[in-house]
Design a protein around this motif. Structure first.
Motif, short mmCIF file in Angstrom:
data_model
loop_
_atom_site.label_atom_id
_atom_site.label_comp_id
_atom_site.label_asym_id
_atom_site.label_seq_id
_atom_site.Cartn_x
_atom_site.Cartn_y
_atom_site.Cartn_z
N LYS A 453 -43.23 38.07 -35.40
CA LYS A 453 -43.40 38.75 -36.69
C LYS A 453 -42.25 39.71 -36.97
O LYS A 453 -41.74 39.80 -38.10
CB LYS A 453 -44.73 39.50 -36.71
N PHE A 454 -41.83 40.44 -35.93
CA PHE A 454 -40.67 41.33 -36.07
C PHE A 454 -39.46 40.55 -36.58
O PHE A 454 -38.75 41.00 -37.49
CB PHE A 454 -40.34 41.98 -34.72
N TYR A 455 -39.23 39.38 -35.99
CA TYR A 455 -38.05 38.61 -36.35
C TYR A 455 -38.12 38.14 -37.80
O TYR A 455 -37.11 38.18 -38.52
CB TYR A 455 -37.90 37.41 -35.42
N TYR A 456 -39.30 37.73 -38.22
CA TYR A 456 -39.45 37.33 -39.62
C TYR A 456 -39.14 38.49 -40.55
O TYR A 456 -38.39 38.34 -41.54
CB TYR A 456 -40.87 36.83 -39.89
N LEU A 457 -39.67 39.67 -40.28
CA LEU A 457 -39.42 40.84 -41.12
C LEU A 457 -37.95 41.24 -41.09
O LEU A 457 -37.39 41.65 -42.11
CB LEU A 457 -40.30 42.01 -40.68
N LEU A 458 -37.33 41.15 -39.91
CA LEU A 458 -35.91 41.49 -39.81
C LEU A 458 -35.08 40.60 -40.72
O LEU A 458 -34.18 41.08 -41.41
CB LEU A 458 -35.45 41.32 -38.36
N CYS A 459 -35.40 39.32 -40.74
CA CYS A 459 -34.60 38.37 -41.53
C CYS A 459 -35.01 38.32 -43.00
O CYS A 459 -34.15 38.31 -43.89
CB CYS A 459 -34.73 36.98 -40.93
N GLU A 460 -36.29 38.31 -43.26
CA GLU A 460 -36.79 38.09 -44.62
C GLU A 460 -37.27 39.36 -45.31
O GLU A 460 -37.39 39.39 -46.54
CB GLU A 460 -37.93 37.08 -44.59
N GLY A 461 -37.57 40.39 -44.53
CA GLY A 461 -38.18 41.58 -45.11
C GLY A 461 -39.64 41.34 -45.42
O GLY A 461 -40.20 40.28 -45.16
N GLY A 462 -40.27 42.34 -45.98
CA GLY A 462 -41.68 42.17 -46.33
C GLY A 462 -42.33 43.50 -46.63
O GLY A 462 -41.78 44.57 -46.38
N LYS A 463 -43.53 43.40 -47.16
CA LYS A 463 -44.30 44.58 -47.54
C LYS A 463 -45.74 44.36 -47.14
O LYS A 463 -46.30 43.29 -47.38
CB LYS A 463 -44.20 44.82 -49.05
N GLY A 464 -46.35 45.34 -46.50
CA GLY A 464 -47.73 45.18 -46.09
C GLY A 464 -48.21 46.34 -45.25
O GLY A 464 -47.58 47.40 -45.20
N THR A 465 -49.33 46.12 -44.55
CA THR A 465 -49.91 47.13 -43.68
C THR A 465 -50.26 46.45 -42.36
O THR A 465 -50.93 45.41 -42.34
CB THR A 465 -51.19 47.73 -44.29
N ASN A 466 -49.79 47.02 -41.25
CA ASN A 466 -50.08 46.41 -39.96
C ASN A 466 -51.47 46.81 -39.45
O ASN A 466 -52.19 47.56 -40.11
CB ASN A 466 -48.98 46.74 -38.94
N ASP A 467 -51.83 46.32 -38.28
CA ASP A 467 -53.17 46.54 -37.75
C ASP A 467 -53.43 47.99 -37.35
O ASP A 467 -54.58 48.37 -37.09
CB ASP A 467 -53.43 45.62 -36.55
N ASN A 468 -52.37 48.79 -37.28
CA ASN A 468 -52.54 50.21 -36.98
C ASN A 468 -52.77 51.03 -38.25
O ASN A 468 -52.91 52.26 -38.17
CB ASN A 468 -51.31 50.74 -36.25
N GLY A 469 -52.76 50.35 -39.39
CA GLY A 469 -52.93 51.06 -40.65
C GLY A 469 -51.65 51.60 -41.23
O GLY A 469 -51.66 52.31 -42.24
N ASP A 470 -50.51 51.27 -40.62
CA ASP A 470 -49.21 51.75 -41.10
C ASP A 470 -48.66 50.78 -42.13
O ASP A 470 -48.58 49.57 -41.89
CB ASP A 470 -48.23 51.87 -39.94
N SER A 471 -48.26 51.30 -43.27
CA SER A 471 -47.65 50.48 -44.31
C SER A 471 -46.16 50.32 -44.05
O SER A 471 -45.51 51.20 -43.46
CB SER A 471 -47.88 51.12 -45.68
N TYR A 472 -45.63 49.20 -44.49
CA TYR A 472 -44.19 48.98 -44.37
C TYR A 472 -43.69 48.29 -45.62
O TYR A 472 -44.43 47.57 -46.31
CB TYR A 472 -43.85 48.15 -43.12
N ASP A 473 -42.44 48.54 -45.92
CA ASP A 473 -41.78 47.96 -47.09
C ASP A 473 -40.30 47.92 -46.79
O ASP A 473 -39.64 48.96 -46.79
CB ASP A 473 -42.06 48.80 -48.33
N MET A 474 -39.77 46.74 -46.46
CA MET A 474 -38.38 46.67 -46.03
C MET A 474 -37.71 45.40 -46.54
O MET A 474 -38.36 44.42 -46.90
CB MET A 474 -38.28 46.72 -44.51
N THR A 475 -36.39 45.46 -46.58
CA THR A 475 -35.56 44.34 -47.00
C THR A 475 -34.93 43.70 -45.77
O THR A 475 -34.44 44.41 -44.87
CB THR A 475 -34.46 44.81 -47.96
N GLY A 476 -34.94 42.38 -45.68
CA GLY A 476 -34.38 41.67 -44.54
C GLY A 476 -32.86 41.54 -44.61
O GLY A 476 -32.24 41.74 -45.65
#
Length: 589
Positions: A453-476
């Motif tokens: 999942k890390f690798y997908y976000l690194l390359c493609e980016g993404g926006k969401g909330t992980n299982d710890n309740g932390d939101s993320y919004d980044m560009t790959g």
């Protein structure tokens, strides 16, 4: 040095004598392709690529339990407690602590370099109809009054590559017995032009577990239909010209080699041009002559590993890759049949297995199932596999989905592993957050989804909330940069001690070497790890702040260039003294 069945000598460099030529073939997955092969003095074409030193063998059998025990590798095949007690438990304990490398030369000797006198292809079975079965003059056909369990198998006994395809029908009541549609064609049973054996085991209820065994050999031809009337069997088999798993294995490894060589500059798994051994597995145990003993728990386990999976035996010398030819998975606890799998020669699977041997020759990451190192090891194989598949030159293409095993490997499922969404992986649901849902400290195949999942976000980016309740919004940063960071991370910065407590640092070091410490690529690495629950970067998106920032803070534009003066109105990257990375939207007054 070892002698092959074809009479040639296979030296350590796998020099097959002859001239290098191009030869066409048809694969199960790759379709019609052209391969680099060797034409021998006998006029046959052998699947040996002298340029890349790729040797594709057929018909190698697994070593015996005695061989494995003597070489200290039996531990790889031990069943877990959930599988129940094994009859050979004490026998296994004697070899658990052995530290030896299995000598694969004898193993390779049981095979032969795949060859053909013309284009490489096979026949695909469309249907099997059984009209009559007799044994010792007695009619054995099941009826409504005397139903029987039937095991129907297709294979080649003379040490060839055909799958040990079997279809187990618990209660057969009607005749004729017809297998077609989902039972046959979608599985794409492939048989060689040399022919195959139809084998039928009938379990008479009155005799309980005593099988009635009937066999009939046949050779497919251009007619597409073979009628069998011999050895107690009357049957009709229909088929059509189709793909050979041999072609997928040889052509696919050519693509894998070229991908590693031309993108990363790596010459084979050891970066020294070592011979690459592909083995198309044939059914059988020990000698490979008498088929599989279904009543022996350990051989049954070996059978399932060999046929319904792919393996990289990186701990053998020389290392080999074994590709099972699929079939119906058997539940080791109940003995009941499960879903079907096609031949394990799909391109992403081959790159996955090859990467395991690269890992053994570089990072030497832990490979055990109950370890974080094992999860990271598996994940790197998936990462390189999906990077190859999405490559426009060597793979399927950049528009391909982020999945491994996505060309129809699993019947009824569209993927083996889903890199974009590990939780819906076809093999086993994986975690996409460190210690989140599906996390299991004892199962590397569940934990590996975090780095995927890390690798997908690194390359493609993404926006969401992980299982710890932390939101993320980044560009790959794109997969081209991502896979270069991945390769350097694996081959230079990881070690046998690497686990999830240190892996993010390994990626960050590789990115800093390639693109700079304060680059946008390195910042993306930090933020992508934080998005899957590792690290403390602020990945909550853009925050609006009124007022000028202080002159002592460090800011970068979105291209990673450090700003020499405090930013004006706009969006910037801020890095604090603690190494935290934040994306802020500053609105100056």
């Amino acid at each position: 040095m070892l002698s092959l069945l074809i009479g040639w000598t296979l030296q350590s460099a796998a020099q097959v004598e002859g001239k290098s030529v191009k030869m066409k073939g048809q694969g199960v997955y790759c379709g019609e392709v052209e391969m680099d092969v060797t034409q021998g003095a006998d006029g046959k074409y052998y699947l040996y690529d002298s340029k890349r030193k790729i040797c594709t063998l057929i018909g190698a059998s697994l070593p015996s339990l005695d061989d494995l025990a003597a070489n200290g590798t039996l531990r790889d095949y031990i069943r877990t407690e959930e599988d129940g007690p094994a009859d050979d438990e004490e026998y296994i304990k004697e070899v658990l602590d052995a530290e030896k490398t299995f000598d694969a030369t004898a193993y390779l000797k049981t095979g032969e370099v795949a060859n053909s006198t013309s284009d490489f292809y096979a026949y695909q079975v469309k249907s099997i109809s059984i009209e009559q079965l007799t044994k010792d003059g007695q009619d054995c056909m099941p009826t409504a009054e005397s139903p029987s369990a039937l095991r129907i198998a297709l294979y080649y006994r003379q040490n060839k590559w055909t799958p040990f395809y079997e279809y187990l029908i618990p209660d057969v009541e009607e005749a004729p017995i017809v297998l077609d549609g989902d039972e046959v064609s979608e599985i794409r049973i492939a048989i060689p032009v040399e022919g195959a054996t139809l084998e039928i085991n009938i379990v008479d209820e009155e005799e309980e577990d005593l099988p009635v065994l009937l066999r009939a050999f046949f050779v497919p031809d251009a007619s597409g239909v073979t009628h069998i009337d011999a050895d107690g069997i009357k049957a009709t088999i229909t088929y059509e010209k189709g793909g050979s798993p041999l072609v997928d294995a040889h052509w696919g490894m050519m693509r894998v080699y070229d991908f590693y060589k031309n993108v990363f500059g790596r010459d084979s798994y050891d970066d020294k041009g070592a011979t690459i051994y592909n083995i198309i597995y044939t059914p059988g145990y020990s000698s490979g002559k008498d088929g599989m003993d279904f009543d022996d728990p350990m051989p049954r386990l070996l059978y399932n590993m060999a046929q319904c999976s792919a393996e990289a035996r990186s701990d053998w010398y020389p290392p080999v890759m074994i590709y099972g030819l699929g079939g119906q998975i058997l539940d080791l606890e109940t003995g009941m049949p499960g879903p079907y799998i096609r031949a394990f020669v799909e391109l992403s699977i081959m790159c996955h297995e090859f990467t395991h041997i690269v890992t053994k020759n570089t990072a030497q990451l832990d490979s055990s199932i109950p370890s974080e190192g094992g999860a990271i090891n598996e994940s790197f194989s998936d990462i390189m596999a999906v990077s190859l598949v999405k490559n426009d030159t060597y793979g399927v293409g950049s528009q391909s989905p982020w999945i491994v095993g996505g060309q129809g490997l699993l019947i009824g499922k569209d993927n083996l592993r889903n890199i974009e969404n590990p939780k819906i992986s076809g093999d086993v649901p994986q975690a996409d957050t460190y210690h989140g849902e599906n996390w299991d400290n004892l199962d590397k195949y569940k934990m590996m989804g975090v780095q995927n999942k890390f690798y997908y976000l690194l390359c493609e980016g993404g926006k969401g909330t992980n299982d710890n309740g932390d939101s993320y919004d980044m560009t790959g940063i794109g997969i081209d940069k991502g896979m270069r960071i991945a390769y350097l991370t694996l081959t230079k910065y990881c070690s046998s001690e690497t686990d999830f407590s240190t892996i993010s640092e390994c990626w960050q070091q590789a990115s800093e070497e390639l693109y700079g410490k304060d680059s946008a690529e390195t910042q993306a690495v930090i933020r992508a790890w934080a998005a899957v629950g590792i690290g403390n970067a602020d990945v909550t998106g853009i925050e609006e702040i009124n007022g000028l920032p202080t002159a002592t803070e460090v800011y970068y534009d979105l291209q990673g260039r450090m700003l020499q003066t405090p930013p004006s109105k706009g969006i910037y990257i801020k890095k604090s003294g603690k190494g935290h990375t934040q994306v802020k939207k500053f609105i100056t007054q």
